[in-house]
Design an enzyme around this catalytic site. Sequence first.
Site, PDB file in Angstrom:
ATOM      1  N   CYS A  30       0.543   1.577   1.419  1.00  0.00           N
ATOM      2  CA  CYS A  30      -0.729   0.841   1.452  1.00  0.00           C
ATOM      3  C   CYS A  30      -0.638  -0.462   0.644  1.00  0.00           C
ATOM      4  O   CYS A  30      -0.454  -0.427  -0.577  1.00  0.00           O
ATOM      5  CB  CYS A  30      -1.816   1.762   0.892  1.00  0.00           C
ATOM      6  SG  CYS A  30      -3.365   0.955   0.473  1.00  0.00           S
ATOM      7  N   CYS A  33      -3.246  -0.914  -2.092  1.00  0.00           N
ATOM      8  CA  CYS A  33      -2.956   0.037  -3.178  1.00  0.00           C
ATOM      9  C   CYS A  33      -1.925  -0.563  -4.137  1.00  0.00           C
ATOM     10  O   CYS A  33      -2.024  -0.411  -5.353  1.00  0.00           O
ATOM     11  CB  CYS A  33      -2.426   1.361  -2.625  1.00  0.00           C
ATOM     12  SG  CYS A  33      -3.577   2.212  -1.530  1.00  0.00           S
TER      13      CYS A  33
END
Length: 104
Positions: A30, A33
């Site tokens: 991600c 993230c």
Amino acid sequence: MAIVNVSDSSFKAEVESEGTVLVDFWAPWCGPCKMIAPVLEELDKEVDALKIAKVNVDDNPESAARFGVMSIPTLIVFKDGQPVDKVVGFQSKDALKNVVTRHQ
């Protein structure tokens, strides 16, 4: 306080306890993230009495499902073991600081 990695089996002991805990539900693939990781490191140094925990949703789907995590990153603030606030997506350090200090 150091940022801790939490699993489904250690979630209750690490997160559902006294104090304020910010839980980052994330995954290695991600992009947002990865962007929020250094923000969390700075926040960890700046905010006293805050524990930060990271839950890899790929490895720990039970915890993610239990708290309705549908998008990542999702950050949930726990106060004395109960979820009290939730933000989804990349957040600036100031925005996250405002969220956690409301619950300290």
